[in-house]
Write a protein that holds these residues in place. Structure first.
Motif, PDB file in Angstrom:
ATOM      1  N   ILE A 120      68.175  19.036  49.818  1.00 37.09           N
ATOM      2  CA  ILE A 120      69.500  18.822  50.398  1.00 37.09           C
ATOM      3  C   ILE A 120      69.853  20.007  51.276  1.00 37.09           C
ATOM      4  O   ILE A 120      69.781  21.159  50.848  1.00 37.09           O
ATOM      5  CB  ILE A 120      70.569  18.623  49.292  1.00 37.09           C
ATOM      6  N   ASN A 121      70.239  19.703  52.505  1.00 37.81           N
ATOM      7  CA  ASN A 121      70.538  20.745  53.483  1.00 37.81           C
ATOM      8  C   ASN A 121      72.006  20.694  53.899  1.00 37.81           C
ATOM      9  O   ASN A 121      72.563  19.612  54.096  1.00 37.81           O
ATOM     10  CB  ASN A 121      69.644  20.544  54.719  1.00 37.81           C
ATOM     11  N   LEU A 122      72.613  21.862  54.021  1.00 38.10           N
ATOM     12  CA  LEU A 122      73.941  21.980  54.619  1.00 38.10           C
ATOM     13  C   LEU A 122      73.754  22.430  56.063  1.00 38.10           C
ATOM     14  O   LEU A 122      73.228  23.508  56.320  1.00 38.10           O
ATOM     15  CB  LEU A 122      74.800  22.996  53.861  1.00 38.10           C
ATOM     16  N   HIS A 123      74.189  21.589  57.003  1.00 37.61           N
ATOM     17  CA  HIS A 123      74.028  21.878  58.433  1.00 37.61           C
ATOM     18  C   HIS A 123      75.404  21.968  59.071  1.00 37.61           C
ATOM     19  O   HIS A 123      76.248  21.089  58.881  1.00 37.61           O
ATOM     20  CB  HIS A 123      73.205  20.768  59.099  1.00 37.61           C
ATOM     21  N   LEU A 152      66.644  16.466  53.829  1.00 35.86           N
ATOM     22  CA  LEU A 152      65.660  16.964  54.783  1.00 35.86           C
ATOM     23  C   LEU A 152      64.448  16.048  54.845  1.00 35.86           C
ATOM     24  O   LEU A 152      64.013  15.482  53.844  1.00 35.86           O
ATOM     25  CB  LEU A 152      65.216  18.371  54.398  1.00 35.86           C
ATOM     26  N   GLU A 153      63.912  15.919  56.060  1.00 34.90           N
ATOM     27  CA  GLU A 153      62.641  15.250  56.282  1.00 34.90           C
ATOM     28  C   GLU A 153      61.875  16.086  57.291  1.00 34.90           C
ATOM     29  O   GLU A 153      62.328  17.172  57.674  1.00 34.90           O
ATOM     30  CB  GLU A 153      62.855  13.810  56.758  1.00 34.90           C
ATOM     31  N   GLU A 154      60.730  15.620  57.744  1.00 38.37           N
ATOM     32  CA  GLU A 154      59.882  16.458  58.595  1.00 38.37           C
ATOM     33  C   GLU A 154      60.462  16.690  59.985  1.00 38.37           C
ATOM     34  O   GLU A 154      60.145  17.672  60.642  1.00 38.37           O
ATOM     35  CB  GLU A 154      58.482  15.856  58.682  1.00 38.37           C
ATOM     36  N   GLY A 155      61.312  15.806  60.490  1.00 37.78           N
ATOM     37  CA  GLY A 155      61.923  16.002  61.797  1.00 37.78           C
ATOM     38  C   GLY A 155      62.985  17.085  61.772  1.00 37.78           C
ATOM     39  O   GLY A 155      63.506  17.454  60.713  1.00 37.78           O
ATOM     40  N   LEU A 156      63.345  17.593  62.947  1.00 34.02           N
ATOM     41  CA  LEU A 156      64.343  18.653  63.073  1.00 34.02           C
ATOM     42  C   LEU A 156      65.743  18.080  62.893  1.00 34.02           C
ATOM     43  O   LEU A 156      66.286  17.437  63.799  1.00 34.02           O
ATOM     44  CB  LEU A 156      64.231  19.335  64.441  1.00 34.02           C
ATOM     45  N   ASP A 157      66.320  18.281  61.713  1.00 38.21           N
ATOM     46  CA  ASP A 157      67.681  17.827  61.403  1.00 38.21           C
ATOM     47  C   ASP A 157      67.866  16.336  61.642  1.00 38.21           C
ATOM     48  O   ASP A 157      68.937  15.879  62.075  1.00 38.21           O
ATOM     49  CB  ASP A 157      68.713  18.626  62.236  1.00 38.21           C
ATOM     50  N   THR A 158      66.837  15.555  61.343  1.00 35.14           N
ATOM     51  CA  THR A 158      66.874  14.119  61.594  1.00 35.14           C
ATOM     52  C   THR A 158      67.110  13.285  60.339  1.00 35.14           C
ATOM     53  O   THR A 158      67.217  12.064  60.417  1.00 35.14           O
ATOM     54  CB  THR A 158      65.547  13.646  62.228  1.00 35.14           C
ATOM     55  N   GLY A 159      67.197  13.923  59.187  1.00 32.31           N
ATOM     56  CA  GLY A 159      67.268  13.202  57.922  1.00 32.31           C
ATOM     57  C   GLY A 159      68.577  12.459  57.704  1.00 32.31           C
ATOM     58  O   GLY A 159      69.569  12.672  58.402  1.00 32.31           O
ATOM     59  N   PRO A 160      68.594  11.582  56.712  1.00 32.02           N
ATOM     60  CA  PRO A 160      69.781  10.774  56.414  1.00 32.02           C
ATOM     61  C   PRO A 160      70.983  11.642  56.030  1.00 32.02           C
ATOM     62  O   PRO A 160      70.856  12.632  55.316  1.00 32.02           O
ATOM     63  CB  PRO A 160      69.332   9.903  55.231  1.00 32.02           C
ATOM     64  N   ILE A 161      72.147  11.227  56.517  1.00 33.94           N
ATOM     65  CA  ILE A 161      73.402  11.927  56.236  1.00 33.94           C
ATOM     66  C   ILE A 161      73.914  11.547  54.860  1.00 33.94           C
ATOM     67  O   ILE A 161      73.893  10.378  54.462  1.00 33.94           O
ATOM     68  CB  ILE A 161      74.443  11.586  57.316  1.00 33.94           C
ATOM     69  N   LEU A 162      74.396  12.537  54.132  1.00 35.56           N
ATOM     70  CA  LEU A 162      74.962  12.313  52.800  1.00 35.56           C
ATOM     71  C   LEU A 162      76.493  12.381  52.850  1.00 35.56           C
ATOM     72  O   LEU A 162      77.168  11.403  52.597  1.00 35.56           O
ATOM     73  CB  LEU A 162      74.394  13.338  51.817  1.00 35.56           C
ATOM     74  N   LEU A 163      77.049  13.536  53.195  1.00 30.44           N
ATOM     75  CA  LEU A 163      78.491  13.696  53.341  1.00 30.44           C
ATOM     76  C   LEU A 163      78.790  14.518  54.591  1.00 30.44           C
ATOM     77  O   LEU A 163      77.962  15.317  55.035  1.00 30.44           O
ATOM     78  CB  LEU A 163      79.092  14.398  52.116  1.00 30.44           C
ATOM     79  N   VAL A 220      75.217   7.002  49.134  1.00 28.81           N
ATOM     80  CA  VAL A 220      74.112   6.261  49.744  1.00 28.81           C
ATOM     81  C   VAL A 220      73.754   6.943  51.063  1.00 28.81           C
ATOM     82  O   VAL A 220      74.581   6.994  51.987  1.00 28.81           O
ATOM     83  CB  VAL A 220      74.497   4.794  50.009  1.00 28.81           C
ATOM     84  N   PRO A 221      72.557   7.514  51.190  1.00 31.07           N
ATOM     85  CA  PRO A 221      72.169   8.175  52.438  1.00 31.07           C
ATOM     86  C   PRO A 221      72.258   7.222  53.628  1.00 31.07           C
ATOM     87  O   PRO A 221      71.850   6.064  53.532  1.00 31.07           O
ATOM     88  CB  PRO A 221      70.719   8.609  52.173  1.00 31.07           C
ATOM     89  N   GLN A 222      72.825   7.723  54.733  1.00 31.78           N
ATOM     90  CA  GLN A 222      72.996   6.925  55.940  1.00 31.78           C
ATOM     91  C   GLN A 222      72.113   7.478  57.056  1.00 31.78           C
ATOM     92  O   GLN A 222      72.183   8.665  57.377  1.00 31.78           O
ATOM     93  CB  GLN A 222      74.467   6.950  56.392  1.00 31.78           C
ATOM     94  N   ALA A 223      71.309   6.604  57.659  1.00 31.74           N
ATOM     95  CA  ALA A 223      70.432   7.030  58.743  1.00 31.74           C
ATOM     96  C   ALA A 223      71.256   7.502  59.935  1.00 31.74           C
ATOM     97  O   ALA A 223      72.319   6.955  60.241  1.00 31.74           O
ATOM     98  CB  ALA A 223      69.526   5.884  59.166  1.00 31.74           C
ATOM     99  N   GLN A 224      70.777   8.536  60.605  1.00 34.39           N
ATOM    100  CA  GLN A 224      71.449   9.026  61.803  1.00 34.39           C
ATOM    101  C   GLN A 224      71.201   8.084  62.979  1.00 34.39           C
ATOM    102  O   GLN A 224      70.174   7.418  63.047  1.00 34.39           O
ATOM    103  CB  GLN A 224      70.941  10.422  62.166  1.00 34.39           C
TER     104      GLN A 224
END
Length: 313
Positions: free
Chosen positions: A105-108, A139-150, A190-194
């Motif tokens: 889990i990343n805080l951006h 987080l996923e392998e892409g640069l800040d491309t992972g699903p949004i949580l909050l 529920v994670p939301q795709a960007q």
């Protein structure tokens, strides 16, 4: 919940402190190695390490993590429920992404998908945004491309600089991380795709980003870039072939027609510079190469002439 925390600068400290206060088990904090600072180049521990040590949490500072067998074994032995990443400064390798049951889990510090990259706070201000915020994401392998949580929002006032926002976003984002972990564990988030089509980039800053281009940018754009590029690279131009750092500036209410962007006029002891879109910028505090920082009015008094018509850049 058992967590591994990865972070380095002061921005990450409030999140770590909030997780400790929430009662999570944190057997390990991962941060970057101590770095030499100041003229004496003395080694200094990152703020996250200092916080962890004060809380009696074990710390590891690997130079590299992607193929670090010892580090991987250390994390696998812990078997964390989640890995929390806040401004760590390293790309998280694939083996680490899939290790915890809840993910990494990343805080951006932006409202993703806007301002992906290393300098989201700086670029949001530099681009004249009036609202920014924090996003927690998987987080996923892409640069800040992972699903949004909050997500949470924060207004940007016209006077605020990136430096001002760093502390505000860090403090505001800390409880968001705690809330995100609780929601993931309970299954209520529920994670939301960007929407990747709306993505913008916030690349790492370079020294040349601070160079003032009077022909290409309006006065308002230059002020926004100065606000965004604090404390570095700031804003600078050339004056009589020497570097002139501009420490304070503002948009000027001036109707004089601009023949050449970068032209300097002196009006009522004010130093005005012509910019794109027929706008004027007032330089308030400057520092000529090799000299001290002074008010623009004092700078003008030190000149042999008013220098009206001189071009900056």
């Amino acid at each position: 919940m058992k967590l591994v925390f990865c972070g380095t600068p002061q921005f990450a400290v409030p999140a770590l402190e909030a997780l400790i206060a929430a009662g999570h088990e944190i057997p390990l904090v991962v941060t970057q190695p101590d770095r030499p600072v100041g003229r004496a180049q003395e080694l200094q521990a990152p703020p996250v390490k200092q916080t962890a040590v004060a809380a009696s949490i074990a710390v590891t500072q690997p130079d590299k993590i992607r193929k670090n067998v010892e580090f991987r074994a250390q994390l696998e032995a812990i078997a964390p429920d989640a890995i929390v990443v806040v401004a760590y400064g390293r790309i998280i390798p694939p083996w680490m992404l899939v290790l915890p049951r809840l993910g990494c889990i990343n805080l951006h510090a932006s409202l993703l998908p806007k301002y992906r990259g290393a300098a989201p706070i700086q670029w949001a201000v530099a681009m004249g945004e009036t609202v920014t915020g924090n996003t927690t994401m998987l987080l996923e392998e892409g640069l800040d491309t992972g699903p949004i949580l909050l997500q949470q929002t924060l207004p940007i006032t016209p006077e605020q600089t990136a430096t001002d926002l760093f502390g505000l976003l860090a403090v505001q984002g800390a409880p968001l991380v705690v809330e995100t972990l609780a929601g993931l564990d309970a299954g209520s988030i529920v994670p939301q795709a960007q929407d990747h089509a709306k993505a913008t980039l916030a690349p790492i800053l370079e020294r040349e980003d601070g160079r003032m281009d009077f022909a290409a940018r309006s006065a308002a754009e230059l002020v926004n870039r100065w606000r965004g590029f604090q404390p570095w690279p700031g804003a600078f131009t050339l004056f009589d072939g020497k570097k002139l750092i501009v420490h304070r500036m503002s948009v000027a209410d001036e109707s004089t027609e601009i023949a050449n962007p970068g032209v300097v006029i002196v009006k009522d002891k004010r130093m005005l510079v012509g910019c794109a879109q027929n706008t004027w910028l007032e330089l308030l505090e400057v520092q000529l190469e090799g000299k001290k920082r002074i008010a623009a009015a004092e700078f003008l008094r030190g000149l042999h002439s008013a220098h009206t018509g001189l071009l900056l850049g």
